[in-house]
Design an enzyme around this catalytic site. Structure first.
Site: not given
Ligand code: PBG
Length: 332
Positions: A202, A256
């Site tokens: 991520k 991601k």
């Molecule tokens: C938070 C989380 C995020 C997303 C999924 N879980 C945002 C972040 O890390 O700030 C992003 C998903 C998206 O942008 O569609 N734990």
């Protein structure tokens, strides 16, 4: 692999492209509705169940609305939904206790979905941001994200989600050691069948903005998430994180965001062969829909192309806000 291509005109590769039937036979990858996981935003804040301005076509739903969406997923053949809570501001604290409340919004929504559409797999997000006064995924003290204390909190959160009936726990926090700690706690609690789909790779991405609007953390978040999420410049590091999470007991791994990170998807699949998901995140959704609404590209074909490319890059699953639209397109 050494491709054998005789010289022209013996080889006329266009022969294989000259009709739909020939293209269909030659096609290497196809996206199916069964590959899709549909992220849903749930709220119990009165009046907050409205369309998200930065995500046209996506609304926050009440718990009833989420149940109806799950029934629709079942009709369409989408196997799973992923729940993200938009919690009332008053529930956002320093210690994030609401995260492991058995009756928090996510856990109530999970039970409602399981009652309405038992065949739908429910995935939940294990990260503290929806309940954190700081908007961060971990606990914060004096401006520092605390790893080990956050893991303890996340473990309680994950067990509460499994208790509520979640099929798949999605640790999206990027703390060190959380997957192993969650796996041990799930085993100890008798949740032998709870899957972990780890957000292993991520990245600290600029593409999450609309999501933070949707869950209401944009205002709270001070600074950025670069002390825990990955540097977009790194690929080998992503492989180390995926290897670690699989060793700690993740059943499935995620890359991601999606489209800018297809190289990571391909490397992950080739290196580990584990069930691999890509998350086509909120900013990717917003870009495609914005261009479509300006009349700058054909939405349906761009959406299906983007999903097909995840399959080509080796992904087994795709989390996408386009899930119901893609399912409709695939049904014809
Ligand atoms: C938070 C989380 C995020 C997303 C999924 N879980 C945002 C972040 O890390 O700030 C992003 C998903 C998206 O942008 O569609 N734990």
């Amino acid at each position: 692999m050494t491709p054998i291509i005789p010289p022209f005109p013996r080889a006329r590769p266009r022969r294989g492209r000259s009709s739909p039937a020939r293209r269909a036979m030659i096609r290497e990858n196809t996206v199916s509705t069964e590959d899709l996981i549909w992220p849903l935003f749930v709220t119990d804040v009165p009046g907050a169940d409205i369309e998200i301005p930065s995500m046209p076509g996506v609304s926050r739903l009440t718990i009833d609305g989420v149940s109806r969406a799950a029934e629709r997923a079942a009709e369409l053949g989408i196997p799973a939904v992923c729940l993200f809570p938009h919690a009332d501001r008053s529930l956002r604290t320093e210690a994030c206790e609401e995260a492991w409340n058995p009756d928090n919004l996510t856990n109530r929504a999970t039970r409602a979905v399981k009652a309405a559409a038992p065949e739908i797999a429910v995935m939940t997000d294990a990260a503290l941001d929806p309940y954190n006064v700081h908007g961060h995924d971990g606990l914060v003290r004096d401006g520092v994200i605390l790893n080990d204390e956050s893991v303890e909190a996340l473990v309680k959160m994950a067990v509460a989600q499994a208790d509520a009936g979640a099929d798949i726990i999605g640790p999206s926090d990027m703390m060190d050691g959380r997957v192993g700690a969650m796996r041990d706690a799930l085993e100890a609690a008798g949740h032998h069948d709870s899957m972990i789909l780890s957000y292993s790779a991520k990245y600290a991405s600029g593409f999450y903005g609309p999501f933070r609007d949707a869950v209401g953390t944009s205002g709270a978040l001070k600074g950025d998430k670069r002390t825990y999420q990955l540097d977009p410049a790194n690929a080998d590091e992503a492989m180390r994180m995926i290897a670690r999470d699989l060793r700690e007991g993740a059943d499935m791994v995620m890359v991601k965001p999606g489209m800018p990170y297809l190289d990571i998807c391909r490397r992950a699949k080739d290196a580990f062969g584990a069930p691999t998901a890509a998350y086509q995140v909120s900013g990717e959704y917003a870009m495609l829909v914005a261009a479509e609404r300006h009349g700058w590209l054909d939405g349906d074909s761009a959406v299906m192309e983007s999903l097909t490319c995840f399959k080509r890059a080796g992904c087994d699953m795709i989390l996408t806000y386009f899930a119901p639209r893609a399912a409709d397109i695939l049904r014809g």
